[in-house]
Design an enzyme around this catalytic site. Structure first.
Site, PDB file in Angstrom:
ATOM      1  N   ASP A   1       0.850  -1.179   0.000  1.00 40.55           N
ATOM      2  CA  ASP A   1       0.000   0.000   0.000  1.00 40.55           C
ATOM      3  C   ASP A   1       0.890   1.235   0.000  1.00 40.55           C
ATOM      4  OD1 ASP A   1      -1.909   1.945   0.270  1.00 40.55           O
ATOM      5  OD2 ASP A   1      -2.501   1.411   2.308  1.00 40.55           O
TER       6      ASP A   1
ATOM      7  N   ASP B   1       1.047   5.051   0.104  1.00 36.77           N
ATOM      8  CA  ASP B   1       0.146   6.098   0.591  1.00 36.77           C
ATOM      9  C   ASP B   1       0.968   7.353   0.849  1.00 36.77           C
ATOM     10  OD1 ASP B   1      -2.024   7.445   1.553  1.00 36.77           O
ATOM     11  OD2 ASP B   1      -2.115   6.393   3.471  1.00 36.77           O
TER      12      ASP B   1
ATOM     13  N   ASP C   1       2.652   1.631   3.749  1.00 39.81           N
ATOM     14  CA  ASP C   1       1.970   1.265   4.984  1.00 39.81           C
ATOM     15  C   ASP C   1       2.425  -0.150   5.336  1.00 39.81           C
ATOM     16  OD1 ASP C   1       0.279   0.482   7.015  1.00 39.81           O
ATOM     17  OD2 ASP C   1      -1.508   1.380   6.126  1.00 39.81           O
TER      18      ASP C   1
END
Length: 364
Positions: free
Chosen positions: A108, A110, A263
């Site tokens: 992820d 981000d 993440d």
């Protein structure tokens, strides 16, 4: 757990209108088969939320039809599926209670505001932070997953998260490799992401992958540093300790290590939820959209992740009042802010997701 007895309409008068839009989208996305139905759904946990990311989870469906009916009924603003397959996905608690079978491997990305961003609100988005998210996706794929782990673009699923990031799933076409990585332990996944983040980089013996990446940075960004010694000797600490410009060298090494905003819990957590592909992001109203690797370069979330039926001229909402100054947001080439008196549903969803105080009249 979400309490359906609470009158959300009293909390936010726009709630019912927004929910109608989400239902309209889900009707269309299910019909067009955009909405992901998690593989082996009976072993997957489903979660959802409205005014916050997750109001309820540990929800399970035995088949695709029941899942789709539930999505249409709930029309959630945030829709999630578990990365893990478990024997008891409906059971509350950790992996030991749920009895983990295997787990999808996903990253992820981000990103946060960049120095080039002009918006003051850290929760806002613009072309610059979105471009940085794409750039980090290329770094992860082209500098790590392909050269270091022997994967190809066909082994990956690239998904725009709907906000300022991307999800990259490892989905090897080789079933034996796929089975191996999906049965990695939590500690193996932790080692995997720590390698990519350079957390276990040993300057006494720099491996070939990290040597290649850092040398590339030396040559491109600080060519005067010189690289011959670093190319021949893996013991970089011994070399750096003798250099008068050791601080500059370490700055470049640390910069190279810190280019990815990942993440880590999405890789490590045994019961992590991730946004369902084909849903909408409840903070932006943008589509959680899968993109092919060869299309990533031209992909523009502010155009291509906007549901077209929410951005047509004849589908307008009249904004009576916005009680705060807003940064500009450009959607499909049109720029919006607090000065607009008419806005399309696409911008309305973004404002609602960012909890902007406004009064709206539907003039369709």
């Amino acid at each position: 757990m979400f309490n359906e007895n609470i009158n959300i309409e009293e909390i936010n008068p726009l709630f019912n209108e927004i929910k109608k839009l989400y239902r309209q989208y889900f009707e269309y996305s299910i019909k067009r088969k955009w909405l992901e139905v998690p593989a082996d759904i009976q072993y997957r946990e489903i979660g959802y939320g409205y005014l916050k990311k997750v109001d309820d989870r540990n929800i399970v469906f035995n088949n695709e039809m029941d899942y789709k009916k539930w999505v249409l009924k709930k029309s959630p603003f945030h829709l999630y599926k578990s990365l893990t397959y478990t024997e008891l996905p409906e059971k509350k608690g950790g992996a030991s209670q749920k009895r983990l079978i295997k787990r999808e491997i996903a990253f992820d990305i981000d990103v946060h505001m960049t120095k080039r961003c002009t918006h003051k609100d850290e929760g806002w988005i613009c072309e610059h932070c979105l471009e940085e998210a794409k750039n980090q996706t290329y770094i992860l794929i082209d500098e790590f997953l392909i050269p270091d782990f022997g994967l190809s673009p066909k082994d990956l699923r690239i998904v725009f998260s709907g906000n300022r990031g991307y999800h990259i799933y490892l989905n090897p076409t080789d079933e034996e490799i796929k089975n191996t990585i999906e049965h990695w332990s939590r500690y193996q996944r932790r080692y995997f992401i720590e390698y990519i983040l350079g957390k276990n980089l040993n300057l006494n013996n720099v491996g070939s992958g990290w040597r290649r990446r850092i040398l590339k940075q030396f040559k491109e960004k600080t060519p005067k540093l010189g690289t011959k010694q670093f190319e021949k000797n893996p013991n970089w600490k011994a070399i750096i300790d003798k250099k008068s410009n050791a601080n500059k060298i370490m700055d470049r090494i640390n910069y190279t290590k810190n280019r990815l905003e990942l993440d880590e819990k999405v890789m490590e957590d045994d019961i992590r939820l991730l946004r369902t592909i084909g849903s909408l992001h409840g903070y932006t109203g943008f589509m959680v959209k899968e993109i092919k690797y060869h299309s990533l370069e031209v992909f523009n979330p502010l155009n291509h992740a906007v549901f077209s039926k929410f951005h047509k001229k004849y589908e307008k909402y009249y904004v009576v009042k916005i009680n705060q100054k807003l940064d500009d947001l450009t959607i499909n080439g049109e720029t919006y802010n607090h000065k607009n008196t008419e806005i399309p549903p696409s911008y309305l969803l973004f404002l609602f997701g960012h909890n902007i105080d406004m009064e709206v009249k539907n003039i369709q």
